[in-house]
Design an enzyme around this catalytic site. Structure first.
Site, PDB file in Angstrom:
ATOM      1  CG  ASP A  29      -9.788  32.458  23.955  1.00  0.00           C
ATOM      2  OD1 ASP A  29      -9.802  33.114  22.899  1.00  0.00           O
ATOM      3  OD2 ASP A  29      -9.620  32.993  25.081  1.00  0.00           O
ATOM      4  CB  ILE A  30      -5.937  32.113  27.783  1.00  0.00           C
ATOM      5  CG1 ILE A  30      -5.182  31.777  29.046  1.00  0.00           C
ATOM      6  CG2 ILE A  30      -6.272  33.591  27.699  1.00  0.00           C
ATOM      7  CD1 ILE A  30      -3.791  32.374  29.102  1.00  0.00           C
ATOM      8  CG  ASN A  86     -13.564  39.452  17.037  1.00  0.00           C
ATOM      9  OD1 ASN A  86     -14.702  39.551  16.607  1.00  0.00           O
ATOM     10  ND2 ASN A  86     -13.270  38.867  18.185  1.00  0.00           N
ATOM     11  N   GLY A  92     -13.049  44.476  18.233  1.00  0.00           N
ATOM     12  CA  GLY A  92     -12.377  44.003  19.435  1.00  0.00           C
ATOM     13  C   GLY A  92     -11.198  43.080  19.182  1.00  0.00           C
ATOM     14  CD  GLN A  93      -7.272  41.567  14.558  1.00  0.00           C
ATOM     15  OE1 GLN A  93      -7.803  42.323  13.741  1.00  0.00           O
ATOM     16  NE2 GLN A  93      -6.309  40.716  14.235  1.00  0.00           N
ATOM     17  CG  HIS A  99      -7.331  35.269  16.486  1.00  0.00           C
ATOM     18  ND1 HIS A  99      -6.537  36.379  16.294  1.00  0.00           N
ATOM     19  CD2 HIS A  99      -8.353  35.669  17.270  1.00  0.00           C
ATOM     20  CE1 HIS A  99      -7.057  37.403  16.936  1.00  0.00           C
ATOM     21  NE2 HIS A  99      -8.172  37.003  17.533  1.00  0.00           N
ATOM     22  CG  LEU A 100     -12.243  30.770  12.175  1.00  0.00           C
ATOM     23  CD1 LEU A 100     -12.950  32.027  11.708  1.00  0.00           C
ATOM     24  CD2 LEU A 100     -12.219  29.737  11.060  1.00  0.00           C
TER      25      LEU A 100
HETATM   26  P1  5GP Z   1      -9.493  38.815  19.665  1.00  0.00           P
HETATM   27  O1  5GP Z   1     -10.070  39.670  20.777  1.00  0.00           O
HETATM   28  O2  5GP Z   1      -8.205  39.406  19.129  1.00  0.00           O
HETATM   29  O3  5GP Z   1     -10.457  38.465  18.593  1.00  0.00           O
HETATM   30  O4  5GP Z   1      -9.137  37.437  20.334  1.00  0.00           O
HETATM   31  C1  5GP Z   1      -7.957  37.195  21.010  1.00  0.00           C
HETATM   32  C2  5GP Z   1      -8.223  35.996  21.883  1.00  0.00           C
HETATM   33  O5  5GP Z   1      -6.980  35.512  22.345  1.00  0.00           O
HETATM   34  C3  5GP Z   1      -9.068  36.318  23.122  1.00  0.00           C
HETATM   35  O6  5GP Z   1     -10.244  35.513  23.094  1.00  0.00           O
HETATM   36  C4  5GP Z   1      -8.141  35.974  24.286  1.00  0.00           C
HETATM   37  O7  5GP Z   1      -8.818  35.383  25.364  1.00  0.00           O
HETATM   38  C5  5GP Z   1      -7.138  35.034  23.651  1.00  0.00           C
HETATM   39  N1  5GP Z   1      -5.818  35.080  24.254  1.00  0.00           N
HETATM   40  C6  5GP Z   1      -5.119  36.187  24.620  1.00  0.00           C
HETATM   41  N2  5GP Z   1      -3.918  35.835  25.124  1.00  0.00           N
HETATM   42  C7  5GP Z   1      -3.871  34.473  25.079  1.00  0.00           C
HETATM   43  C8  5GP Z   1      -2.871  33.524  25.472  1.00  0.00           C
HETATM   44  O8  5GP Z   1      -1.791  33.836  25.958  1.00  0.00           O
HETATM   45  N3  5GP Z   1      -3.193  32.212  25.278  1.00  0.00           N
HETATM   46  C9  5GP Z   1      -4.368  31.811  24.749  1.00  0.00           C
HETATM   47  N4  5GP Z   1      -4.564  30.503  24.619  1.00  0.00           N
HETATM   48  N5  5GP Z   1      -5.333  32.675  24.357  1.00  0.00           N
HETATM   49  C10 5GP Z   1      -5.074  33.994  24.531  1.00  0.00           C
END
Ligand code: 5GP
Ligand code: ZN
Length: 113
Positions: A29-30, A86, A92-93, A99-100
């Site tokens: 995760d970034i 999520n 908070g998706q 994605h897991l």
């Molecule tokens: P969500 O909030 O949808 O459950 O999770 C999305 C995740 O994707 C977040 O934890 C966010 O930090 C990660 N994310 C968003 N953009 C990028 C990206 O460009 N690269 C990577 N590696 N992770 C990302």
């Protein structure tokens, strides 16, 4: 297709990839929320958990087993870790490609915020 995670699958957006096979990709995760924070995704675009069909049972199993395998590689299988899908706004998706989240390497609170 403008989906960010599809772009990562196609290598149009860089990512720190930790595992890949024909159907599954895992990358760091970034914006990590724990010492281990890996996203495990199907290469095939599926928007949310609500969109799963019986045809997806295999891939969901593969995502779960891959998260457990990465946890084992990182040495956190016994100490513990959390996996999260999520789904939609209240959870908070932010990326509409399932994605897991694999989170570990520190102790965590329950219930989550
Ligand atoms: P969500 O909030 O949808 O459950 O999770 C999305 C995740 O994707 C977040 O934890 C966010 O930090 C990660 N994310 C968003 N953009 C990028 C990206 O460009 N690269 C990577 N590696 N992770 C990302
Ligand atoms: Zn996608």
């Amino acid at each position: 297709m403008s989906c960010l995670f599809c772009k990562i699958v196609r290598r149009e957006v860089p990512a720190s990839i930790v595992y890949e096979d024909d159907r599954v990709l895992a990358f760091n995760d970034i914006n990590p929320q724990a010492p281990t924070h890996v996203l495990v995704i199907p290469k095939r675009h599926i928007e949310t958990l609500n969109d799963l069909t019986p045809d997806d049972d295999q891939i969901v199993g593969e995502l779960s087993r891959r998260a457990a395998a990465i946890a084992a590689e990182r040495g956190i299988a016994a100490s513990g870790y959390r996996v999260v899908f999520n789904t939609n706004r209240d959870a908070g998706q932010t990326v509409s490609h399932i994605h897991l989240h694999l989170l570990g390497g520190r102790s965590m609170e329950w219930p989550p915020g």
